[in-house]
Design a protein around this motif. Structure first.
Motif, mmCIF file in Angstrom:
data_model
loop_
_atom_site.group_PDB
_atom_site.id
_atom_site.type_symbol
_atom_site.label_atom_id
_atom_site.label_comp_id
_atom_site.label_asym_id
_atom_site.label_seq_id
_atom_site.Cartn_x
_atom_site.Cartn_y
_atom_site.Cartn_z
ATOM 1 N N PRO A 1 49.266 -31.638 10.377
ATOM 2 C CA PRO A 1 49.491 -29.994 10.894
ATOM 3 C C PRO A 1 49.148 -29.043 9.758
ATOM 4 C CG PRO A 1 51.187 -31.605 11.300
ATOM 5 C CD PRO A 1 50.485 -32.330 10.278
ATOM 6 N N PRO A 2 49.025 -27.886 10.388
ATOM 7 C CA PRO A 2 49.179 -27.331 11.642
ATOM 8 C C PRO A 2 47.652 -27.607 12.698
ATOM 9 C CG PRO A 2 48.466 -25.463 10.357
ATOM 10 C CD PRO A 2 48.615 -26.663 9.324
ATOM 11 N N TYR A 3 48.173 -27.902 13.905
ATOM 12 C CA TYR A 3 47.099 -27.798 14.838
ATOM 13 C C TYR A 3 47.604 -27.626 16.254
ATOM 14 C CZ TYR A 3 49.044 -32.485 15.307
ATOM 15 O OH TYR A 3 49.876 -33.677 15.483
ATOM 16 N N TYR A 4 47.047 -27.601 17.350
ATOM 17 C CA TYR A 4 47.479 -26.968 18.440
ATOM 18 C C TYR A 4 47.503 -28.299 19.705
ATOM 19 C CZ TYR A 4 47.664 -22.290 16.608
ATOM 20 O OH TYR A 4 47.665 -21.236 15.889
ATOM 21 N N ALA A 5 48.645 -27.873 20.668
ATOM 22 C CA ALA A 5 48.845 -29.077 21.591
ATOM 23 C C ALA A 5 48.884 -28.293 22.872
ATOM 24 C CB ALA A 5 49.801 -29.841 21.587
ATOM 25 N N VAL A 6 47.889 -28.604 23.959
ATOM 26 C CA VAL A 6 47.937 -27.806 25.127
ATOM 27 C C VAL A 6 48.533 -29.160 25.956
ATOM 28 C CG1 VAL A 6 46.544 -27.451 27.055
ATOM 29 C CG2 VAL A 6 45.885 -26.814 24.968
ATOM 30 N N ILE A 7 49.772 -28.696 26.598
ATOM 31 C CA ILE A 7 50.646 -29.637 27.428
ATOM 32 C C ILE A 7 50.341 -29.232 29.037
ATOM 33 C CG2 ILE A 7 52.836 -30.620 27.715
ATOM 34 C CD1 ILE A 7 53.465 -29.206 25.020
ATOM 35 N N PHE A 8 49.682 -30.090 29.623
ATOM 36 C CA PHE A 8 49.467 -29.797 31.023
ATOM 37 C C PHE A 8 50.540 -30.829 31.756
ATOM 38 C CE2 PHE A 8 47.305 -30.724 35.119
ATOM 39 C CZ PHE A 8 47.306 -29.398 35.493
ATOM 40 N N THR A 9 51.490 -30.218 32.701
ATOM 41 C CA THR A 9 52.248 -31.096 33.397
ATOM 42 C C THR A 9 51.708 -30.665 34.734
ATOM 43 O OG1 THR A 9 53.888 -30.653 31.645
ATOM 44 C CG2 THR A 9 54.807 -31.409 33.836
ATOM 45 N N SER A 10 51.915 -31.646 35.793
ATOM 46 C CA SER A 10 51.548 -31.603 37.247
ATOM 47 C C SER A 10 52.261 -32.399 38.164
ATOM 48 C CB SER A 10 50.057 -31.752 37.177
ATOM 49 O OG SER A 10 49.711 -33.307 37.096
ATOM 50 N N ILE A 11 52.604 -31.855 39.297
ATOM 51 C CA ILE A 11 53.103 -32.749 40.427
ATOM 52 C C ILE A 11 51.876 -32.797 41.486
ATOM 53 C CG2 ILE A 11 54.583 -33.258 42.153
ATOM 54 C CD1 ILE A 11 56.709 -31.660 40.531
ATOM 55 N N SER B 1 47.839 -39.131 27.919
ATOM 56 C CA SER B 1 48.279 -38.828 29.157
ATOM 57 C C SER B 1 49.257 -39.827 29.748
ATOM 58 C CB SER B 1 46.994 -38.966 30.092
ATOM 59 O OG SER B 1 47.066 -38.394 31.504
ATOM 60 N N ALA B 2 49.924 -39.370 30.831
ATOM 61 C CA ALA B 2 50.965 -40.427 31.450
ATOM 62 C C ALA B 2 50.845 -39.888 33.041
ATOM 63 C CB ALA B 2 52.175 -40.412 30.961
ATOM 64 N N ARG B 3 50.307 -40.529 33.864
ATOM 65 C CA ARG B 3 50.527 -40.083 35.374
ATOM 66 C C ARG B 3 51.460 -40.943 36.202
ATOM 67 N NH1 ARG B 3 43.934 -40.374 35.446
ATOM 68 N NH2 ARG B 3 43.558 -38.761 33.834
ATOM 69 N N GLU B 4 52.427 -40.511 36.449
ATOM 70 C CA GLU B 4 53.558 -41.052 37.245
ATOM 71 C C GLU B 4 54.070 -40.238 38.575
ATOM 72 O OE1 GLU B 4 54.286 -44.363 37.273
ATOM 73 O OE2 GLU B 4 52.830 -44.605 35.551
ATOM 74 N N GLU B 5 55.403 -39.935 38.480
ATOM 75 C CA GLU B 5 55.832 -38.979 39.511
ATOM 76 C C GLU B 5 55.561 -37.376 39.092
ATOM 77 O OE1 GLU B 5 60.317 -37.724 40.963
ATOM 78 O OE2 GLU B 5 59.878 -39.941 40.630
ATOM 79 N N LYS C 1 43.299 -28.620 45.713
ATOM 80 C CA LYS C 1 43.843 -29.728 46.514
ATOM 81 C C LYS C 1 44.465 -30.940 45.886
ATOM 82 C CE LYS C 1 38.975 -31.847 46.039
ATOM 83 N NZ LYS C 1 37.760 -32.483 46.705
ATOM 84 N N TRP C 2 44.381 -30.868 44.533
ATOM 85 C CA TRP C 2 45.058 -32.253 43.893
ATOM 86 C C TRP C 2 46.666 -31.830 43.357
ATOM 87 C CZ3 TRP C 2 40.022 -32.368 41.012
ATOM 88 C CH2 TRP C 2 39.108 -33.214 41.769
ATOM 89 N N TYR C 3 46.858 -30.429 43.151
ATOM 90 C CA TYR C 3 48.140 -30.354 42.349
ATOM 91 C C TYR C 3 49.087 -29.414 43.448
ATOM 92 C CZ TYR C 3 45.678 -31.510 38.483
ATOM 93 O OH TYR C 3 45.081 -32.373 37.283
ATOM 94 N N ALA C 4 50.434 -29.827 43.705
ATOM 95 C CA ALA C 4 51.206 -29.095 44.642
ATOM 96 C C ALA C 4 51.776 -28.241 43.546
ATOM 97 C CB ALA C 4 52.306 -30.118 44.949
#
Length: 106
Positions: A10-20, A50-54, A87-90
């Motif tokens: 570090p330092p570097y950057y993280a882009v955190i994308f959370t979805s339902i 990446s993790a894709r669950e609930e 269409k993909w993300y609530a």
């Protein structure tokens, strides 16, 4: 195979994308894979997890904020964003963080 991204000191950057997700699939998996492939070709890209669950969580790592901005403006990525919104993300949230410290076991 599941792997942890190999990031630099570090330092570097993280882009955190959370979805339902919505129930609509309609090419989602292929598009998600394409976005990882495309992002990995961008200057400043460091890795992804990446993790894709609930709740889906994808964290991409970037050298700097300019690299993140270039990725956000990528035409193919913008089309994926449009399809996600339509269409993909609530619901979804994107967070950008500076990584000041990391540690762990490889």
């Amino acid at each position: 195979m599941t792997v942890i991204a190999q990031t630099p000191k570090p330092p570097y950057y993280a882009v955190i994308f959370t979805s339902i997700r919505t129930p609509v699939d309609d090419g989602y998996g292929d598009m998600a894979n394409r976005m990882i492939e495309l992002a990995s070709q961008e200057p400043g890209f460091l890795g992804v997890e990446s993790a894709r669950e609930e709740v889906g969580i994808t964290v991409s790592y970037w050298q700097d904020l300019d690299s993140i901005q270039r990725w956000k403006a990528n035409a193919e990525h913008r089309e994926a964003q449009r399809l996600g919104h339509e269409k993909w993300y609530a619901s979804f949230k994107t967070r950008i963080s500076k990584v000041e410290r990391d540690y762990g076991r490889d």
